[in-house]
Design a protein around this motif. Structure first.
Motif, short mmCIF file in Angstrom:
data_model
loop_
_atom_site.label_atom_id
_atom_site.label_comp_id
_atom_site.label_asym_id
_atom_site.label_seq_id
_atom_site.Cartn_x
_atom_site.Cartn_y
_atom_site.Cartn_z
N ILE A 1 -5.20 59.55 -2.25
CA ILE A 1 -5.98 59.33 -3.48
C ILE A 1 -5.04 58.84 -4.59
CG2 ILE A 1 -7.42 60.43 -5.25
CD1 ILE A 1 -8.30 62.47 -3.06
N TYR A 2 -3.94 59.56 -4.77
CA TYR A 2 -3.00 59.29 -5.86
C TYR A 2 -2.48 57.85 -5.82
CZ TYR A 2 0.86 60.47 -9.11
OH TYR A 2 1.72 60.53 -10.18
N TYR A 3 -2.10 57.41 -4.62
CA TYR A 3 -1.42 56.11 -4.49
C TYR A 3 -2.33 54.97 -4.08
CZ TYR A 3 2.83 58.87 -4.94
OH TYR A 3 3.80 59.72 -5.42
N HIS A 4 -3.66 55.19 -4.08
CA HIS A 4 -4.53 54.17 -3.47
C HIS A 4 -4.50 52.82 -4.17
CE1 HIS A 4 -7.72 55.11 -6.50
NE2 HIS A 4 -8.07 53.86 -6.27
N SER A 5 -4.18 52.79 -5.45
CA SER A 5 -4.24 51.48 -6.12
C SER A 5 -2.86 50.83 -6.26
CB SER A 5 -4.94 51.57 -7.48
OG SER A 5 -4.06 52.07 -8.45
N HIS B 1 -11.59 58.75 -3.94
CA HIS B 1 -10.50 57.93 -4.50
C HIS B 1 -10.79 57.32 -5.87
CE1 HIS B 1 -12.60 54.27 -3.07
NE2 HIS B 1 -11.74 53.58 -3.79
N ASP B 2 -12.04 56.93 -6.15
CA ASP B 2 -12.32 56.26 -7.44
C ASP B 2 -13.09 57.14 -8.42
OD1 ASP B 2 -11.00 53.86 -7.38
OD2 ASP B 2 -12.67 52.70 -6.56
N GLY C 1 -5.93 56.63 -10.03
CA GLY C 1 -5.63 57.28 -8.74
C GLY C 1 -5.02 58.66 -8.94
N PRO C 2 -3.93 58.75 -9.72
CA PRO C 2 -3.36 60.07 -10.01
C PRO C 2 -4.38 61.03 -10.61
CG PRO C 2 -1.81 58.35 -10.65
CD PRO C 2 -3.08 57.65 -10.22
#
Ligand SMILES: [Fe+2]
Ligand SMILES: [Fe+2]
Length: 191
Positions: A108-112, A52-53, A86-87
Motif C-alpha cells: 500500500i505504502y509504495y504503490h505509487s 491502496h487508494d 500511499g503512505p
C-alpha cells in the motif's frame, strides 16, 4: 487467511467515490490474476489492492497531518498528493482496519512511487495499479505484455514512465522512485 473482515470490506468500499472504486475494482481483479500467475499470496494481494487508494481523494494537508501523527516523516518538498496518498493509506489500513502484515502495508505504502527491493506483493499491486484495464497511457500495452512473464521488467518500465512523467511535468522527483528504478535496472543487468 483473510486479512480484511466483511465489515471492514464494506466500510472500505463505501469510502471510495464511484469512479475511484471502478479503478480499485480493476486493480483488485488484475492483482488477483497476477498473484495466481506469479505464486503470490492472493489474500495479501487482495487486501493491499482493496485499500491502496483509500486516501487518494483526501486533501494534502489532511494526509500530511495523518502521517505526522503516525510518526512518518516525508520532507515538505515531496508533499504532493501522488507521494502522500500511499503512505497515508498504509497508516489508515493499520489504524482503522487492523492490518499488521508488513507485506500488505508495504504494498500500500509504495504503490505509487515504488521501492528498491520491492517484494512480490508490492510488485504485483504496483503493476496492477499501473496496468489495470482502465489505464490508457502510451506504454501500458508494453507493460501488460511484460507483466505475465517478466514482472521485474514491467516494474522497471513503469518506474521509467513515472520518472519521465514527473520530470516532463516539472514536478519534483521523489528520490525513492529514482532509487527503485536504479535497483531494477541493476537487477536486470545482473540477471
Ligand atoms: Fe494510488
Ligand atoms: Fe490506484
Amino acid at each position: 487467511m483473510g486479512y480484511i473482515s466483511e465489515e471492514a470490506r464494506l466500510d472500505i468500499v463505501k469510502r471510495y467515490s464511484p469512479e475511484r472504486y471502478e479503478h480499485v475494482k480493476n486493480v483488485v481483479e488484475l492483482a488477483d490474476h497476477l498473484a495466481r500467475l506469479h505464486g503470490a499470496d492472493s489474500e495479501k494481494v487482495y487486501a493491499a489492492a482493496l485499500v491502496h487508494d483509500i486516501a487518494k481523494d483526501m486533501k494534502e494537508e489532511d494526509m500530511a497531518a495523518i502521517l505526522e501523527a503516525a510518526g512518518i516523516f516525508i520532507e515538505k518538498q515531496y508533499h504532493t498528493g501522488n507521494i502522500l496518498h500511499g503512505p497515508c493509506a498504509a497508516v489508515i489500513a493499520k489504524k482503522e482496519y487492523n492490518i499488521e502484515d508488513e507485506e500488505i502495508l508495504n504494498a500500500i505504502y509504495y504503490h505509487s512511487f515504488g521501492r528498491a527491493g520491492m517484494g512480490l506483493t508490492e510488485k504485483i499491486v504496483f503493476i496492477a495499479d499501473a496496468a489495470e484495464k482502465g489505464r490508457t497511457y502510451k506504454n501500458v500495452t508494453k507493460i501488460r505484455k511484460l507483466m505475465y512473464n517478466k514482472l521485474d521488467e514491467a516494474v522497471e518500465l513503469s518506474l521509467e514512465g513515472t520518472v519521465y512523467h514527473v520530470l516532463s511535468k516539472g514536478e519534483v522527483l521523489y528520490p525513492v522512485t529514482a532509487a527503485a528504478l536504479e535497483y531494477f535496472q541493476e537487477q536486470r543487468i545482473k540477471d
